[in-house]
Design a protein around this motif. Structure first.
Motif, short mmCIF file in Angstrom:
data_model
loop_
_atom_site.label_atom_id
_atom_site.label_comp_id
_atom_site.label_asym_id
_atom_site.label_seq_id
_atom_site.Cartn_x
_atom_site.Cartn_y
_atom_site.Cartn_z
N THR B 84 0.81 -1.21 0.00
CA THR B 84 0.00 0.00 0.00
C THR B 84 0.84 1.26 0.00
OG1 THR B 84 -0.11 -0.19 2.39
CG2 THR B 84 -1.99 -1.01 1.14
N ALA B 85 1.87 1.29 0.85
CA ALA B 85 2.61 2.54 0.99
C ALA B 85 3.49 2.84 -0.21
CB ALA B 85 3.46 2.50 2.26
N VAL B 86 4.07 1.82 -0.84
CA VAL B 86 4.98 2.08 -1.96
C VAL B 86 4.22 2.65 -3.17
CG1 VAL B 86 6.53 1.02 -3.61
CG2 VAL B 86 6.71 0.43 -1.21
N TYR B 169 6.71 4.64 7.79
CA TYR B 169 8.14 4.38 7.63
C TYR B 169 8.45 3.92 6.20
CZ TYR B 169 9.15 4.63 12.62
OH TYR B 169 9.32 5.05 13.89
N VAL B 170 7.63 3.02 5.72
CA VAL B 170 7.84 2.51 4.35
C VAL B 170 7.55 3.61 3.34
CG1 VAL B 170 7.10 0.79 2.68
CG2 VAL B 170 7.23 0.19 5.09
N TYR B 171 6.50 4.38 3.61
CA TYR B 171 6.14 5.48 2.72
C TYR B 171 7.31 6.46 2.59
CZ TYR B 171 4.17 10.00 1.42
OH TYR B 171 3.96 11.22 0.83
N LEU B 307 -8.35 7.29 -3.74
CA LEU B 307 -8.91 6.26 -2.89
C LEU B 307 -7.82 5.59 -2.05
CD1 LEU B 307 -11.86 5.42 -2.76
CD2 LEU B 307 -11.25 3.38 -4.04
N LEU B 308 -6.71 5.24 -2.72
CA LEU B 308 -5.62 4.58 -2.01
C LEU B 308 -5.07 5.46 -0.90
CD1 LEU B 308 -3.57 2.30 -1.67
CD2 LEU B 308 -2.17 3.40 -3.40
N CYS B 309 -4.69 6.69 -1.28
CA CYS B 309 -4.08 7.57 -0.29
C CYS B 309 -5.08 7.92 0.81
CB CYS B 309 -3.60 8.86 -0.96
SG CYS B 309 -2.33 8.56 -2.18
N GLY B 310 -6.32 8.17 0.40
CA GLY B 310 -7.32 8.53 1.39
C GLY B 310 -7.58 7.41 2.38
N THR B 311 -7.64 6.19 1.86
CA THR B 311 -7.88 5.06 2.76
C THR B 311 -6.76 4.90 3.75
OG1 THR B 311 -9.00 3.95 0.94
CG2 THR B 311 -8.42 2.62 2.84
N LEU B 312 -5.52 5.07 3.28
CA LEU B 312 -4.37 4.93 4.18
C LEU B 312 -4.45 5.94 5.31
CD1 LEU B 312 -1.43 4.19 1.74
CD2 LEU B 312 -2.43 2.67 3.42
N VAL B 313 -4.75 7.20 4.94
CA VAL B 313 -4.82 8.24 5.98
C VAL B 313 -6.00 7.99 6.91
CG1 VAL B 313 -5.10 10.70 6.40
CG2 VAL B 313 -3.73 9.93 4.49
#
Lengths: 347, 550, 347
Positions: B84-86, B169-171, B307-313
């Motif tokens: 997800t983060a990469v 951290y990975v991001y 969607l990806l970034c929003g879900t992560l946050v």
């Protein structure tokens, strides 16, 4: 901009370090002040009010170290004779027994106390009870009356998939099983534990409150919990919490198999206590009616002093028929209880 | 962890151990390494000492299962975080889409909140009596036992919570690599016919792998060492098992031994990554930087990115915090007096960070110099980080006891406890700063140092005028992270806190483990609020960073 | 893969960025089998022109066509990945995580693995790098990296090859050798090639056409011989070699009075004002010459011996035929003017 950031951060860090160093200069000025150091495994906001009241009345400052019981145990062991602890407060006799066994406590001389030593205490009076706590059975309202009367009934296979209880690692369960070992003998106790484990609705998870909520949500119909968790929900400001208690009720195991398991929140006097005078004064306060009230009114425990204030709705609990085994039994049987739990697979 | 790429070691670096200790310039590094490694050494001694009945029982019942559990946690979290983060980092650095600027820094917000706070929130949200399942029951009319719902109090659940807390951290690792990559290689790939997917998978990603691996290594070490979140969710990893057995059998020996097993796992991870990297180079062959020109995304890809970034946050920060706030409001919790706890938290974190920063600079330089000193420094720095805080504290206790024994100190006074706790923090967290310094110095081509040398600058001047500023710029981000991490630290603080020095973290944990989640919400939110400040500063530095300077 | 080679035509191509024209109305055609060199100062827009042809940036005006296919215009841009244009960067831009062979094979994804590898190795062989096929970029020397970059660009049989100062990153000893090899190879393939360089010798020696850019505009594109002798602009003249510019002088009736005496201008120059340019070798020391000059300094040895002179107030240079001639500073000598090395620019 980066340079400013660097200087800013470095400056703040240096400032903080300096403040930090000056901090303990502050605390070394104890010579004039009377203090008592309490290692407390109990964490309630109301305790603060309790200590403040004590300070106001006696002028003795209470300094607390709050942590988990086993951490306090390790800490005191590591500190050894130089430990600054005067008193240890813990929920559950089994915990206090561990402190006692390690030689970390000294007997409380009854003649140095203002009042009487409570009956609920260690055999050598190195720790005494302050309030009572009962391990009870909570059931969903649609479980028929009288279907469950005592702990033994929980082993009945008709309750398969119905029981929610917390992990066996918790001291409350260890003390309960220690009590049952004393009542029934180790083999019968192990059979009981195995049967109850067979009736689990799910793997042990969460604390006592989670079990009560699970019953209310319909994930199971029976839970084994400490009584005050149920009463706290009943008296909660949150409506959701109160709804949980209106969907459930408490059963106090009756005398037919030895009564409801009673335990205590207790206080012990540290073996190398540097402020023994002050420590005894605090014990006196906590045994007084006023102190007892402050101790239990928000926590839902049962005060040892019958005249002290307590949370609303505790009459049934106060009148419940409890067991009579000496509290030391819970501690003595703790190791065996753990092994039984491990063998029957109650995680 | 970054790697030295083929710089020739000078004669002094290849010197034997004896020469190492005689060379006065190596003294600071050696002293730093000793400070970092001493608590671990004490633990090893305890492990060799102890054992007996307690250990036998542990081996029979706990060792195998808890080791598998830790391995499972590591594997699952690694997968969840990198998958997800990469991509999120790639999208945010290479493309334009609505909210990109916001997400660029919002994706590090989860760093502010400790994993255990997320665990409190998610357990409350997702357990059978919680709002999500209640809603499911209300909507479908099913009873609690009639449907299947993923159990948050399980290994996958714990992996999810830890991933949500630690993916930044990975991001950050991925992002720093993508931002710094020479745009020319990506252009070259385009011209050779590579579409955006291939550019990402075959060019950007492989070049970013070491940075991503470094970020993942930091995160996974946290996963392995975690106690608060994992135990709250009922998962018995090695880390939980060792504390439980400490509690249970009241003997530090089994705990120390279990921690050695844990360490072996972690170091195994570390060396596996180095092995996988092989001979492939990392440094781009050019040092000319071009500003990344972000290509705009069309409607559906843009939606996917948001969607990806929003879900992560959302999952990493907004949802758990919102739940805690909601609980606090709903139970009408009366805010207690937190000023002393807050002050204690800030002071401890400040002192710890200062100690870490000094050690980080010394060890970071040593790591960059390579050779034996460099390898030893790397080991010292990583070993502290890998060991759980509660085990380091065990070592600190042993050291304090020994010091008392020989009459160095009178007892566990406030000062002794403070020094011990700061020492544990230093052991534990210097890795973050040291790696940042190492990475910063690595990005500066070796020619800078050589150029300074040729201009007549002696070693001290070279360090002060050329290398130190480069190191400091890398240390800034490391310092901020270290401050936040110390603020959130739980097990060591719990055990070694000086008298009357209760911190916010200890408060929150005590309440939550006492099933008083409502009371735990306020200290938890306060920790997160305080932790937000360095995170926001860090995020602004991120937005301003330019390739080649970050 | 057989590539049909076509012209690449730029028609009034422009690129604006932030209100500023980086490339301004450029007309240029690249023919198969031809190498075009572009010269110009930094910021003249050369690199941007390459990026436009490669498809890395869209055009703001005009159009780029490949044969009959439209590549770029103001409404539509064919993406770079679909153009099959090879681009060699000044800093090589090799993929650091791939070996040389893998780098070269990167653009051969349409072939199967073994085919791609074979082709990649054969290209490396043509550039003399078979022994280094498995080395990684950081293990290769500058010259080797450049050759890998060229092999990588040529392996997919591109329809055009663009090179952005590809040899300037090499040290001088290697530069000529690498340049010979690679430009020879490119000529073999017949691919239309564009070479951006800031070294006039490179352009004049190897290119079929030479173009000069300044301020975003393409000033002239012609064969080297023509461009050198008949530059359309002083900037073009200066770009292609050293030139002394003198001006401006009035023209009337095809004649102009200059410090070097009255001269006839070419018929293309109209009445008005004119700037005169003297190429290297325009003035030579000749006893029979008509221009009077004074020796100012010692002769400078080289491929052609040059001696600084002054004509009136003007400081100029003259070529010396007799290397051993004794020259005394301050002495008067006669100079002869070679009209073919005179440049005239209408003002």
């Amino acid at each position: 901009m980066l340079k400013k950031l660097i200087s800013g951060v470095t400056a703040s860090l240096l400032a903080l370090s300096l403040i930090g160093c000056s901090q303990d200069d502050d605390t070394s000025f104890e010579a004039e002040e009377r203090v008592v150091n309490v290692y407390s495994a109990r964490h309630y906001d109301s305790d603060k009010a309790m200590y403040e009241r004590f300070e106001a009345e006696t002028g003795i400052r209470v300094r607390t170290r709050q942590s988990g019981a086993s951490q306090l145990l390790e800490t005191m062991r590591a500190e050894g004779g130089e430990s600054p602890a005067d008193l240890v407060i813990a929920a559950d006799a089994g915990t206090l027994w561990q402190f006692q066994e390690d030689g970390l406590l000294q007997p409380i001389a009854a003649d140095r106390l203002a009042g009487d030593l409570p009956a609920l205490a260690a055999d050598d009076a190195s720790w005494i009870g302050l309030s009572k706590r009962l391990r009870v059975i909570v059931v969903a309202n649609d479980v028929p009356e009288d279907a469950i009367r005592n702990y033994g009934d929980l082993a009945d296979p008709r309750w398969e998939g119905e029981i929610c209880v917390r992990s066996s690692r918790n001291i409350y369960n260890l003390s309960l099983l220690g009590d049952l070992i004393d009542r029934m003998g180790p083999e019968a106790a192990e059979e009981w534990a195995a049967a109850v484990k067979g009736n689990f609705a799910r793997d042990p998870q969460g604390g006592d409150t989670d079990q009560i909520r699970a019953v209310a949500a319909g994930a199971c119909n029976i839970a084994i919990v400490n009584h005050y968790y149920w009463h706290r929900l009943a008296n909660s400001a949150s409506e959701d919490d109160r709804e949980v208690t209106s969907a459930t009720r408490i059963i106090f195991p009756d005398q037919s198999t030895g009564g409801t398991h009673r335990n205590v929140t207790g206080i012990g006097l540290a073996a190398s206590s540097p402020n023994t005078e002050e420590a005894l004064e605090l014990i006196d306060f906590l045994l007084s009616t006023e102190g007892q009230g402050l101790l239990v009114v928000e926590t839902g425990e049962i005060p040892l002093d019958p005249q002290a204030d307590s949370m609303a709705g505790l009459d049934d609990a106060r009148n419940a028929a409890t067991n009579s085994a000496p509290l030391a039994v819970y501690g003595r049987n703790q190791a065996e209880a753990r092994e039984i739990f491990d063998r029957v697979g109650w995680d | 962890m970054s790697e030295v790429t083929g710089t020739a070691a000078s004669a002094e670096d290849r010197s034997s151990l004896r020469l190492l200790t005689h060379h006065w310039r190596n003294m600071p590094a050696l002293a730093a390494m000793l400070v970092l490694v001493l608590p671990l050494m004490a633990v090893v001694l305890a492990a060799l000492n102890g054992g007996g009945d307690g250990w036998r029982n542990v081996v029979e019942t706990k060792l195998f299962g808890s080791t598998l559990t830790t391995l499972g946690l590591l594997a699952l979290s690694a997968a969840m975080m990198t998958l997800t983060a990469v991509p999120a980092a790639w999208l945010v650095t290479q493309y334009r889409f609505p909210g990109r600027g916001l997400f660029e820094w919002a994706l590090i917000l989860p760093l502010a909140a400790p994993a255990y706070v997320l665990a409190f929130a998610y357990k409350d949200l997702l357990n059978v009596a919680g709002p999500v399942q209640s809603a499911v029951r209300d909507l479908t009319g099913l009873g609690a036992r009639d449907y299947w719902f993923p159990d948050i109090a399980s290994l996958p659940g714990a992996a999810f919570v830890l991933s949500a807390a630690l993916f930044p951290y990975v991001y950050l690792g991925a992002r720093s690599s993508f931002v710094n990559q020479s745009v020319c290689t990506l252009d070259a790939a385009r011209l050779l016919g590579a579409g955006s997917k291939r550019r990402f998978l075959d060019v950007a990603l492989p070049a970013a792998r070491p940075a991503i691996a470094a970020g993942a290594a930091l995160a996974l070490m946290e996963v392995a060492a975690d106690y608060g979140a994992t135990s709250h969710l009922g998962v018995e990893s090695l880390s939980v098992a060792l504390i439980v057995n400490w509690e249970g059998y009241n003997d530090p020996g089994p705990a120390a031994r279990l921690s050695l097993v844990l360490l072996t796992l972690v170091f195994g991870l570390f060396y596996l990554e180095r092995l996988l990297r092989g001979r492939a180079g990392v440094q781009a062959t050019s040092s000319r930087w071009q500003q990344v020109k972000r290509a705009p995304l069309s409607r559906w890809p843009a939606l996917g990115a948001m969607l990806l970034c929003g879900t992560l946050v959302l999952l990493g920060f907004i949802l758990p915090m919102a739940r805690l706030v909601w609980i606090a409001v709903e139970t009408q919790i009366v805010p207690d007096d937190f000023t002393s706890a807050t002050r204690n938290s800030l002071l401890l974190a400040g002192m710890g960070t200062a100690a870490c920063a000094i050690l980080a600079i010394v060890t970071g330089f040593a790591m960059r110099r390579g050779g034996q000193l460099g390898r030893a420094s790397r080991f010292a720095v990583s070993s502290g980080y890998a060991v759980p805080g509660s085990v380091l504290v065990l070592g600190a206790f042993a050291i304090i006891a020994a010091a008392q024994h020989v009459g160095l100190i009178d007892g566990r006074t406030v000062v002794v406890s403070l020094v011990g706790l700061v020492w544990v923090y230093a052991s534990r967290f210097t890795a973050v700063g040291a790696n940042a310094v190492d990475a910063a110095l690595a990005r500066a081509p070796a020619s800078f140092g050589h150029a300074a040398r040729s201009l007549g600058a002696g070693p001290v001047k070279r360090i002060a005028r050329v290398e130190l500023p480069i190191a400091l710029s890398g240390l800034i981000t490391g310092t901020l992270i270290m401050f936040v991490e110390i603020l959130k630290e739980l097990p060591a603080t719990l055990l070694l806190q000086p008298f009357d020095w209760e911190t916010l973290a200890v408060r929150a944990y005590n309440y939550a483990s006492d099933e008083r989640l409502a009371s735990a919400t306020l200290p938890s939110l306060l920790i997160t609020a305080v932790g937000l400040v360095p995170v926001i500063i860090l995020s602004r530095a991120l937005s301003l960073s330019r390739p080649g300077r970050h | 893969m057989v590539t049909e080679l076509n012209d690449i035509r730029l028609e009034a191509v422009g690129r604006r960025y932030g209100g500023h024209a980086i490339v301004d109305a450029v007309d240029l055609t690249l023919h198969p089998g031809e190498l075009t060199a572009i010269l110009g100062a930094s910021g003249a827009g050369k690199s941007t022109l390459l990026r436009l042809i490669a498809g890395l940036e869209p055009v703001s005006s005009g159009a780029i066509r490949h044969g009959g296919t439209l590549w770029s215009d103001t409404r539509h841009t064919v993406p770079a990945e679909h153009r099959r244009v090879g681009l060699v960067f000044q800093d090589f831009a090799l993929f650091p995580h791939l070996s040389a062979a893998r780098n070269v094979a990167f653009g051969l994804a349409h072939l199967d693995r073994s085919e791609a590898r074979k082709l990649s190795l054969s290209w490396l062989d043509r550039l003399g790098l078979s022994a280094r096929a498995e080395a990684y970029p950081h293990e290769l020397s500058g010259g080797e990296q450049q050759r890998v970059a060229i092999a990588r660009a040529l392996a997919p049989s591109p329809v055009a090859l663009l090179m952005d100062e590809p040899f300037s990153g090499l040290d001088p000893e290697r530069r000529d050798g690498v340049r010979e090899t690679t430009l020879g190879l490119i000529a073999e393939t017949g691919v239309p090639a564009l070479l951006v360089t800031h070294q006039p010798e490179e352009a004049l020696r190897h290119a079929d056409k030479v173009a000069v850019m300044s301020g975003g505009k393409l000033l002239q594109c012609a064969a080297p011989h023509d461009a050198y002798l008949r530059p359309s602009d002083p900037v073009v003249a200066a770009a292609l070699g050293p030139v002394s510019l003198l001006g401006m002088f009035p023209v009337s009736d095809g004649r102009v009075d200059t410090p070097l005496g009255p001269l006839a201008v070419p018929p293309s120059i109209q009445d008005g004002r004119v700037t005169m340019g003297l190429r290297e070798g325009a003035l030579s020391v000749d006893a029979g010459g008509t221009i009077e000059a004074r020796i100012v300094g010692a002769a400078l040895p080289g491929a052609v011996f040059r001696v600084p002179v002054s004509v009136g107030d003007l400081g100029l240079e003259a070529v010396l035929q007799d290397e051993e001639a004794a020259l005394v500073a301050g002495a008067t000598i006669a100079l002869r003017l070679n009209p073919r090395r005179l440049l005239w620019f209408q003002s």
